[in-house]
Structure formats: structure tokens, C-alpha cells
Motif scaffolding. Structure first.
Motif, PDB file in Angstrom:
ATOM      1  N   GLU A 309       0.804  -1.219   0.000  1.00  0.00           N
ATOM      2  CA  GLU A 309       0.000   0.000   0.000  1.00  0.00           C
ATOM      3  C   GLU A 309       0.836   1.268   0.000  1.00  0.00           C
ATOM      4  OE1 GLU A 309      -3.260   2.157   2.927  1.00  0.00           O
ATOM      5  OE2 GLU A 309      -3.179  -0.028   2.815  1.00  0.00           O
ATOM      6  N   ARG A 310       1.897   1.313   0.815  1.00  0.00           N
ATOM      7  CA  ARG A 310       2.664   2.552   0.946  1.00  0.00           C
ATOM      8  C   ARG A 310       3.403   2.932  -0.330  1.00  0.00           C
ATOM      9  NH1 ARG A 310       7.733   0.761   4.857  1.00  0.00           N
ATOM     10  NH2 ARG A 310       8.570  -0.894   3.499  1.00  0.00           N
ATOM     11  N   SER A 311       3.770   1.920  -1.138  1.00  0.00           N
ATOM     12  CA  SER A 311       4.480   2.216  -2.378  1.00  0.00           C
ATOM     13  C   SER A 311       3.608   2.052  -3.610  1.00  0.00           C
ATOM     14  CB  SER A 311       5.708   1.307  -2.514  1.00  0.00           C
ATOM     15  OG  SER A 311       5.339  -0.063  -2.470  1.00  0.00           O
ATOM     16  N   GLY A 312       2.398   1.512  -3.429  1.00  0.00           N
ATOM     17  CA  GLY A 312       1.537   1.270  -4.576  1.00  0.00           C
ATOM     18  C   GLY A 312       0.327   2.164  -4.680  1.00  0.00           C
ATOM     19  N   GLN A 313      -0.036   2.866  -3.585  1.00  0.00           N
ATOM     20  CA  GLN A 313      -1.197   3.746  -3.660  1.00  0.00           C
ATOM     21  C   GLN A 313      -1.109   4.888  -2.648  1.00  0.00           C
ATOM     22  OE1 GLN A 313      -4.535   1.059  -2.758  1.00  0.00           O
ATOM     23  NE2 GLN A 313      -4.478   1.702  -0.618  1.00  0.00           N
ATOM     24  N   GLY A 314       0.079   5.345  -2.356  1.00  0.00           N
ATOM     25  CA  GLY A 314       0.263   6.388  -1.349  1.00  0.00           C
ATOM     26  C   GLY A 314      -0.054   7.778  -1.855  1.00  0.00           C
ATOM     27  N   GLU A 315       0.123   8.758  -0.967  1.00  0.00           N
ATOM     28  CA  GLU A 315      -0.144  10.160  -1.308  1.00  0.00           C
ATOM     29  C   GLU A 315       0.835  10.679  -2.357  1.00  0.00           C
ATOM     30  OE1 GLU A 315      -0.743  14.496   0.916  1.00  0.00           O
ATOM     31  OE2 GLU A 315      -0.287  12.690   2.080  1.00  0.00           O
ATOM     32  N   GLU A 316       1.950   9.978  -2.517  1.00  0.00           N
ATOM     33  CA  GLU A 316       2.923  10.347  -3.537  1.00  0.00           C
ATOM     34  C   GLU A 316       2.281  10.410  -4.917  1.00  0.00           C
ATOM     35  OE1 GLU A 316       7.425   8.864  -4.832  1.00  0.00           O
ATOM     36  OE2 GLU A 316       6.035   7.487  -3.819  1.00  0.00           O
ATOM     37  N   PHE A 317       1.345   9.514  -5.189  1.00  0.00           N
ATOM     38  CA  PHE A 317       0.667   9.485  -6.486  1.00  0.00           C
ATOM     39  C   PHE A 317      -0.211  10.726  -6.659  1.00  0.00           C
ATOM     40  CE2 PHE A 317       1.849   5.172  -5.603  1.00  0.00           C
ATOM     41  CZ  PHE A 317       2.135   4.608  -6.829  1.00  0.00           C
ATOM     42  N   LEU A 318      -0.904  11.123  -5.597  1.00  0.00           N
ATOM     43  CA  LEU A 318      -1.741  12.321  -5.662  1.00  0.00           C
ATOM     44  C   LEU A 318      -0.896  13.568  -5.885  1.00  0.00           C
ATOM     45  CD1 LEU A 318      -4.204  11.553  -2.734  1.00  0.00           C
ATOM     46  CD2 LEU A 318      -4.785  11.658  -5.157  1.00  0.00           C
TER      47      LEU A 318
END
Length: 337
Positions: A309-318
Motif C-alpha cells: 500500500e505505501r508504495s503502490g497507492q500512497g499520497e505520492e501518487f496524488l
């Protein structure tokens, strides 16, 4: 501003410094092959195509399937060496047409209400779930993983689509406290047209994990799926065509990833480029994009685990899917007479 100078806490390695790439030769020639004499293998198990029919794959942009400008195809080979199918060898003209379609779609898609975008993405996830066995069969044939592993990757892709559908109307911005008198609004706006070059690892989950946050925040995308395992991503157009997604929001181009990356990096109508392949390609993207002030997000050749989750759908993507606009609304005092 500090975000640009730090790395995620889960990332254990820093940016490599000893990258060497020839900017003039990178992506100059396609490494694709002509049609081999070996017939395509039957992969009927799990996704139902007749073994006597060689399935035709086309590029997908502007809401419809298109033949590549080159007329050539690239074989997709299984771990055992069997040819599973042939995908189009896209080139510069195909990318140009796909970007034109994305530019036309971006304006209308970004103006849609967040609730409307989320309903469309929920519908995509539902339709993807109903076709999960088909996509799992393709993944298992391409990568050599077991059917249970493949179906798990597809189910995670469905979950990822639901996750980002919920963010369509939940990341609009905030009200900030500043020294300026009045209200200062921080608004998250779409970047515009985003080019995405996907990794070979997690060929379908990685594809969905990168595309979903981009379109959730109102962007249109031109996607280059996994070069080694592109069948599942290219077949995803069948889900899109039945899910009310406006034409041009998602455009899928297969072919030599270096050649397509070069065209995307040099295209002035592409506002941002996400690149998740080699360290040399990452350096090329950053160097070339500096000439047209394109935003970049690259992995420097470091693998990303999209199942976490932390590397696959984190706030980094937003963060990479939005631009920040600060709006100051000055106000005065009102006195009653």
C-alpha cells in the motif's frame, strides 16, 4: 517545496549517481522485430479465445482501436519461448495522435464533477472484476506465475481502481492560514496530459496503479504498458469501451519503450511524464524534459512493489497527479450603519 528534495521513507536506496546515457542515441531506433514464423500459442485456459484464432491487437487512443502507422507488430513471448500474440509497434505518429486525443479529452474530463468521475471509475472497477478470470489467464501465460498469483494481481488492480475512485472528490485542496489578510485557498488542479511508461514487473497491477490516480484527479493519460508483458493492459480497452469513460482520457500505445519514451519526453503538449523503467531512461527523461519544462517522476531503475500500500497507492501518487494553485481572497471589515 521540500517534497522535491526527499525520498519516501520506504525507499532504501538513494538516487544512483553513476548513470551513463547517450541522449542522442536513446530511443532513436526501435528494437522491435517483424512477425516471426512461429504461430501464436493457444492460451485458451482462463480467458476463452478459440485456439484456432490468432487474436488481433490494436493500439487504443481517441476512444477506438487503431492500427499502428508502421504496420508492424511485436511478438509477445512466454517464459517457455512460445509466442502468445503480437501487439502493434507504435511510433512517433501514433504517440502524436494519442496526445492530440488526450489534449481534447483533458479539458472536458477535468471539468466533470468529482462525483461523476468517481462513478465512472467505480463502473470500470466493476467491469474489470467481471473479467478477472480473463485477465488472470493472460497474466499467467505471459509471466509464468500460477493462476492464483495472477488472479490475486487482478483483484488488487480492482481494489486499486476502487481506492482511487474514492479520491475523485476528496483531494480538492484546503484553506490555508497565511500572513495575508483574508482567505488563502490551496487548490489541487489537474496537471493536464500525463505520459506514463510502465515497468515490466507487475504488468497489470502496475499499469492500473499508475493510470487510476492520474485520471481520478482529472488528467488524461497516454500510457506505454510493459514492453515484455503488454497483452493484459492492451486488452483493458474492452473494459473501457463499456464503462462510459470519455474518449481520449486513457490512450494505450505499445511498442519499443525507449522510442516511445523519447517521443513523449520531447512532446510539448505532454505536461508530465512518469517513467518506471531503466536508470538510463530516467536520466534521459529528466534531461530532455528540462527543455520544455515538463514535470517528471522517474524511478532511476529502482523496482517499486505495487502490491504494498505505501508504495503502490500512497499520497505520492496524488502529489504527482496534481498542480497546486494558491488563491488569495482579500476581505475587508463590514460595519453596519
Amino acid at each position: 517545496g521540500l517534497y522535491e528534495f526527499v525520498q519516501p521513507s520506504w525507499q532504501t536506496r538513494s538516487t544512483p549517481l553513476d548513470i551513463s546515457v547517450d541522449l542522442k542515441k536513446f530511443g532513436a531506433n526501435s528494437a522491435s522485430e517483424s512477425l516471426p514464423s512461429t504461430p501464436a500459442a493457444s492460451i485458451i485456459d482462463g480467458w476463452g479465445d478459440s485456439p484456432s484464432i490468432d487474436k488481433t491487437y490494436k493500439l487504443f487512443y481517441g476512444g477506438s482501436q487503431k492500427r499502428p502507422d508502421s504496420g508492424a507488430s511485436i511478438p509477445v513471448v512466454s517464459p517457455s519461448g512460445e509466442v502468445l500474440g503480437h501487439v502493434p509497434d507504435g511510433g512517433r505518429k501514433d504517440v502524436r495522435d494519442a496526445v492530440d486525443a488526450a489534449v481534447k479529452a483533458a479539458a472536458g474530463w477535468s471539468k466533470k464533477d468529482g462525483h461523476v468521475r468517481s462513478q465512472i471509475m467505480y463502473y470500470i472497477a466493476e467491469n474489470l472484476q467481471s473479467e478477472s478470470q480473463k485477465f488472470a489467464g493472460q497474466l499467467a501465460a505471459m509471466t509464468g506465475q500460477s493462476h492464483s498469483e495472477a488472479i490475486n494481481e487482478v483483484n488488487m488492480a480492482v481494489q486499486r481502481m476502487f481506492h482511487w475512485a474514492a479520491y475523485c472528490d476528496k483531494y480538492g485542496g484546503s484553506l490555508q492560514e497565511t500572513v495575508l489578510y483574508g482567505l488563502t485557498i490551496k487548490r489541487h488542479e489537474p496537471v493536464g496530459v500525463i505520459g506514463i511508461v510502465c515497468p515490466d514487473s507487475f504488468p497489470f497491477l502496475g499499469f492500473i496503479s499508475l493510470v487510476a490516480p492520474a485520471i481520478a484527479r482529472g488528467n488524461a493519460v497516454v500510457v506505454v504498458p510493459s514492453e515484455k508483458h503488454p497483452l493484459a493492459a492492451l486488452a483493458f480497452h474492452q473494459v473501457l469501451e463499456t464503462s462510459d469513460l470519455p474518449a481520449g482520457v486513457i490512450n494505450i500505445i505499445t511498442g519499443d519503450s525507449n522510442a516511445l519514451t523519447k517521443t513523449l519526453a520531447e512532446h510539448h503538449d505532454v505536461s508530465s511524464l512518469w517513467y518506471f523503467r531503466s536508470a538510463q531512461g530516467s536520466q534521459f527523461v529528466e534531461a530532455v524534459s528540462a527543455g520544455n519544462l515538463k514535470r517528471t517522476w522517474v524511478n532511476y531503475g529502482l523496482d517499486r512493489d505495487f502490491t504494498v500500500e505505501r508504495s503502490g497507492q500512497g499520497e505520492e501518487f496524488l502529489y504527482h497527479a496534481t498542480n497546486v494553485k494558491n488563491i488569495w481572497l482579500p476581505m475587508g471589515d463590514i460595519f453596519a450603519n
